[in-house]
Design a protein around this motif. Sequence first.
Motif, PDB file in Angstrom:
ATOM      1  N   ASP A  63      37.018  27.385  35.949  1.00 41.17           N
ATOM      2  CA  ASP A  63      37.624  27.518  37.283  1.00 41.17           C
ATOM      3  C   ASP A  63      39.132  27.816  37.238  1.00 41.17           C
ATOM      4  O   ASP A  63      39.605  28.756  37.870  1.00 41.17           O
ATOM      5  N   LEU A  64      39.859  26.955  36.513  1.00 41.02           N
ATOM      6  CA  LEU A  64      41.318  27.084  36.569  1.00 41.02           C
ATOM      7  C   LEU A  64      41.793  28.349  35.864  1.00 41.02           C
ATOM      8  O   LEU A  64      42.653  29.076  36.374  1.00 41.02           O
ATOM      9  N   ALA A  65      41.245  28.618  34.685  1.00 41.86           N
ATOM     10  CA  ALA A  65      41.697  29.794  33.930  1.00 41.86           C
ATOM     11  C   ALA A  65      41.381  31.083  34.699  1.00 41.86           C
ATOM     12  O   ALA A  65      42.176  32.031  34.700  1.00 41.86           O
ATOM     13  N   ILE A  66      40.255  31.109  35.374  1.00 34.94           N
ATOM     14  CA  ILE A  66      39.905  32.324  36.111  1.00 34.94           C
ATOM     15  C   ILE A  66      40.683  32.414  37.414  1.00 34.94           C
ATOM     16  O   ILE A  66      41.110  33.501  37.820  1.00 34.94           O
ATOM     17  N   THR A  67      40.943  31.283  38.045  1.00 29.88           N
ATOM     18  CA  THR A  67      41.754  31.324  39.271  1.00 29.88           C
ATOM     19  C   THR A  67      43.154  31.850  38.979  1.00 29.88           C
ATOM     20  O   THR A  67      43.739  32.585  39.782  1.00 29.88           O
ATOM     21  N   GLN A  68      43.688  31.502  37.822  1.00 32.11           N
ATOM     22  CA  GLN A  68      44.996  32.053  37.454  1.00 32.11           C
ATOM     23  C   GLN A  68      44.930  33.583  37.408  1.00 32.11           C
ATOM     24  O   GLN A  68      45.810  34.282  37.910  1.00 32.11           O
ATOM     25  N   ARG A  69      43.843  34.110  36.840  1.00 35.15           N
ATOM     26  CA  ARG A  69      43.685  35.572  36.742  1.00 35.15           C
ATOM     27  C   ARG A  69      43.472  36.184  38.132  1.00 35.15           C
ATOM     28  O   ARG A  69      43.899  37.317  38.397  1.00 35.15           O
ATOM     29  N   LEU A  70      42.822  35.429  38.994  1.00 35.44           N
ATOM     30  CA  LEU A  70      42.633  35.915  40.369  1.00 35.44           C
ATOM     31  C   LEU A  70      43.982  35.996  41.104  1.00 35.44           C
ATOM     32  O   LEU A  70      44.219  36.927  41.886  1.00 35.44           O
ATOM     33  N   HIS A  71      44.859  35.045  40.818  1.00 32.59           N
ATOM     34  CA  HIS A  71      46.216  35.101  41.386  1.00 32.59           C
ATOM     35  C   HIS A  71      46.903  36.409  40.989  1.00 32.59           C
ATOM     36  O   HIS A  71      47.472  37.105  41.817  1.00 32.59           O
ATOM     37  N   THR A  72      46.857  36.673  39.683  1.00 27.56           N
ATOM     38  CA  THR A  72      47.515  37.884  39.166  1.00 27.56           C
ATOM     39  C   THR A  72      46.934  39.121  39.845  1.00 27.56           C
ATOM     40  O   THR A  72      47.677  40.030  40.244  1.00 27.56           O
ATOM     41  N   ALA A  73      45.616  39.148  39.989  1.00 25.69           N
ATOM     42  CA  ALA A  73      44.955  40.312  40.579  1.00 25.69           C
ATOM     43  C   ALA A  73      45.333  40.481  42.053  1.00 25.69           C
ATOM     44  O   ALA A  73      45.627  41.588  42.505  1.00 25.69           O
ATOM     45  N   TRP A  74      45.373  39.376  42.796  1.00 26.52           N
ATOM     46  CA  TRP A  74      45.748  39.482  44.223  1.00 26.52           C
ATOM     47  C   TRP A  74      47.205  39.893  44.371  1.00 26.52           C
ATOM     48  O   TRP A  74      47.548  40.669  45.263  1.00 26.52           O
ATOM     49  N   ARG A  75      48.060  39.361  43.475  1.00 30.72           N
ATOM     50  CA  ARG A  75      49.480  39.699  43.577  1.00 30.72           C
ATOM     51  C   ARG A  75      49.666  41.200  43.348  1.00 30.72           C
ATOM     52  O   ARG A  75      50.497  41.834  43.990  1.00 30.72           O
ATOM     53  N   ALA A  76      48.870  41.754  42.437  1.00 31.02           N
ATOM     54  CA  ALA A  76      48.953  43.193  42.158  1.00 31.02           C
ATOM     55  C   ALA A  76      48.129  44.004  43.159  1.00 31.02           C
ATOM     56  O   ALA A  76      48.049  45.229  43.042  1.00 31.02           O
ATOM     57  N   ALA A  77      47.499  43.308  44.104  1.00 27.45           N
ATOM     58  CA  ALA A  77      46.629  43.956  45.093  1.00 27.45           C
ATOM     59  C   ALA A  77      45.555  44.811  44.415  1.00 27.45           C
ATOM     60  O   ALA A  77      45.175  45.872  44.900  1.00 27.45           O
ATOM     61  N   SER A  78      45.055  44.323  43.259  1.00 28.77           N
ATOM     62  CA  SER A  78      44.012  45.052  42.549  1.00 28.77           C
ATOM     63  C   SER A  78      42.647  44.465  42.901  1.00 28.77           C
ATOM     64  O   SER A  78      42.198  43.489  42.286  1.00 28.77           O
ATOM     65  N   ILE A  79      42.015  45.062  43.882  1.00 25.45           N
ATOM     66  CA  ILE A  79      40.717  44.552  44.341  1.00 25.45           C
ATOM     67  C   ILE A  79      39.671  44.652  43.226  1.00 25.45           C
ATOM     68  O   ILE A  79      38.805  43.789  43.094  1.00 25.45           O
ATOM     69  N   ASP A  80      39.772  45.693  42.388  1.00 30.24           N
ATOM     70  CA  ASP A  80      38.824  45.819  41.273  1.00 30.24           C
ATOM     71  C   ASP A  80      38.905  44.601  40.358  1.00 30.24           C
ATOM     72  O   ASP A  80      37.889  44.055  39.939  1.00 30.24           O
ATOM     73  N   ASP A  81      40.129  44.185  40.030  1.00 36.75           N
ATOM     74  CA  ASP A  81      40.292  43.015  39.163  1.00 36.75           C
ATOM     75  C   ASP A  81      39.815  41.744  39.857  1.00 36.75           C
ATOM     76  O   ASP A  81      39.217  40.875  39.234  1.00 36.75           O
ATOM     77  N   VAL A  82      40.101  41.641  41.157  1.00 39.92           N
ATOM     78  CA  VAL A  82      39.652  40.448  41.887  1.00 39.92           C
ATOM     79  C   VAL A  82      38.131  40.346  41.831  1.00 39.92           C
ATOM     80  O   VAL A  82      37.576  39.295  41.491  1.00 39.92           O
ATOM     81  N   THR A  83      37.447  41.452  42.111  1.00 38.68           N
ATOM     82  CA  THR A  83      35.975  41.388  42.129  1.00 38.68           C
ATOM     83  C   THR A  83      35.428  41.149  40.719  1.00 38.68           C
ATOM     84  O   THR A  83      34.466  40.414  40.549  1.00 38.68           O
ATOM     85  N   THR A  84      36.066  41.736  39.706  1.00 38.69           N
ATOM     86  CA  THR A  84      35.606  41.524  38.331  1.00 38.69           C
ATOM     87  C   THR A  84      35.696  40.047  37.939  1.00 38.69           C
ATOM     88  O   THR A  84      34.739  39.461  37.437  1.00 38.69           O
ATOM     89  N   TRP A  85      36.849  39.425  38.192  1.00 41.21           N
ATOM     90  CA  TRP A  85      37.022  38.015  37.810  1.00 41.21           C
ATOM     91  C   TRP A  85      36.158  37.100  38.667  1.00 41.21           C
ATOM     92  O   TRP A  85      35.600  36.111  38.195  1.00 41.21           O
ATOM     93  N   SER A  86      36.047  37.435  39.938  1.00 47.39           N
ATOM     94  CA  SER A  86      35.236  36.605  40.819  1.00 47.39           C
ATOM     95  C   SER A  86      33.762  36.672  40.395  1.00 47.39           C
ATOM     96  O   SER A  86      33.080  35.645  40.329  1.00 47.39           O
ATOM     97  N   ALA A  87      33.275  37.882  40.071  1.00 44.69           N
ATOM     98  CA  ALA A  87      31.885  38.042  39.617  1.00 44.69           C
ATOM     99  C   ALA A  87      31.664  37.282  38.315  1.00 44.69           C
ATOM    100  O   ALA A  87      30.601  36.700  38.080  1.00 44.69           O
ATOM    101  N   ARG A  88      32.681  37.282  37.477  1.00 44.46           N
ATOM    102  CA  ARG A  88      32.558  36.572  36.198  1.00 44.46           C
ATOM    103  C   ARG A  88      32.428  35.061  36.432  1.00 44.46           C
ATOM    104  O   ARG A  88      31.620  34.385  35.802  1.00 44.46           O
ATOM    105  N   LEU A  89      33.223  34.532  37.360  1.00 47.21           N
ATOM    106  CA  LEU A  89      33.138  33.100  37.661  1.00 47.21           C
ATOM    107  C   LEU A  89      31.778  32.761  38.270  1.00 47.21           C
ATOM    108  O   LEU A  89      31.168  31.749  37.929  1.00 47.21           O
ATOM    109  N   LEU A  90      31.312  33.635  39.143  1.00 50.15           N
ATOM    110  CA  LEU A  90      29.997  33.416  39.766  1.00 50.15           C
ATOM    111  C   LEU A  90      28.890  33.379  38.705  1.00 50.15           C
ATOM    112  O   LEU A  90      27.985  32.555  38.765  1.00 50.15           O
ATOM    113  N   ALA A  91      29.001  34.277  37.710  1.00 56.78           N
ATOM    114  CA  ALA A  91      28.002  34.324  36.629  1.00 56.78           C
ATOM    115  C   ALA A  91      28.011  33.044  35.800  1.00 56.78           C
ATOM    116  O   ALA A  91      27.039  32.697  35.143  1.00 56.78           O
TER     117      ALA A  91
END
Lengths: 231, 230
Positions: A63-91
């Motif tokens: 949870d925490l390690a991936i949420t950190q990556r989600l922060h980075t992705a949202w800050r960069a407004a990279s929706i592709d990265d957000v969905t990739t990390w979110s899908a990974r956490l869901l898996a």
Amino acid sequence: MGDGQPGLALQRLLQLASPSLPVGAFAYSEGLETAVADGQITHVDAVADWLRGAFTYSVVPGDLAITQRLHTAWRAASIDDVTTWSARLLAMRETAERRAQERHLGHALANLLCAMDMTEAADWRLGRAHAPAVTFAALWALAATRWQIAVTDSLSAMAWAWLENQVLAAVKLVPLGQTAGQRLLFELAGDIPAGVARATALSDDQLGGSLPGLAMASAGHETLYSRLYRS
Amino acid sequence: MLLHPPGGLVQGDRIDIDIEAVDAASVLVTTPSAGKFYRTPATGTHQRVGLHAGPNSRLEWLPQEAILFDGANVALSLDVDLSADSRVIVWDSVVLGRPAIEERLMQGHLDTRLDVRLEARPIFSERTRVPGLADSCLQDAGWGLGGAIAMGTLIAYRPEDFVAQDIEALRQLAVSGDGRYTVTLVDQLLVVRALGQSSRFVRETLALAWQALRPRVMGKPAVAPRIWAT
């Protein structure tokens, strides 16, 4: 929102981490209910041990390690990265109920953020474009980023919210007294800063943490005879 | 059948296995004996398995268990790539220490991953780290292995969604012995997990789950490969 007024980020963070956030997190025990029903958890020390194990081996590298990556992705407004990390956490949610919980909380937070005029949350609502990859963490990171909350504060608060919810479940299930619950929360929260530091230091190939005992308690919850919780 | 004549992996060894079932192919792969991972004081050993189930293929990966000797440092990874219309049953199991001589994994470490993708999208990702007993109580803790010395996971996929009867059939397996197992369905993937006080419990649970699933996934009765009996 997120207008940078000094002290405002803390207010936003307190609101996000509050158990009164209307997403329904209180309905999920994440297998704790099964562990109590099986007699694996009968007293406060066993709760502490269970939550320490879950935090150290699962919440931190997942949870925490991936949420950190989600922060980075949202800050960069990279929706592709957000969905990739979110899908990974869901898996990584290894059971039907844990996966349903993640989706339910994610959609609920997306609805709430939309209602609070955060338009970026709209695509994560049920039936919308990013719904298949939705996680609570993805929407949490969106809110935290837009509300100018520092990433370590966001991760600390997420860990706190998880811990508080689990302790509240233990208070109800074991059961524990309210004071014993608060003492437990006070004690276990002491592990959070080091856990956050460890989570942010992990490389991408170190992510992920499953625990057979937790996964089986969660899967076993599907057939538990009498249930107060949804996971 | 997959043969690795040395029979075991020592320090610094790395083994890579890739198996691809191409269009409409059917394949069942197994091993004649358990994979042994010896004590590795310095660098660890790695085993990586990649399974690719192409369009309309049937793939079964049913290796015998990996046995970690005390002091082994082992990284196992299993990547499974599914096509939407493939049919797949895969299991993976590990024994920590050599129960016959009452050896447990005191020193050393296991890091085992199972990643499943459906049409390149991740649908299941499990990574379990098991430190030696000298470093952590994880092997004995209820949230960890609960004192089990063997653990195994079976996953199954078919294009038609699994239904309640499939899950119910798996929950009724006639497994005996000391251990426990659970069944869950994560999106379209059926997952059976077993933890045992003996390697036999895990082996039997996975074999019975495979027997129950084979007609449902592959449309064929389960006939145990003869090599398992030797």
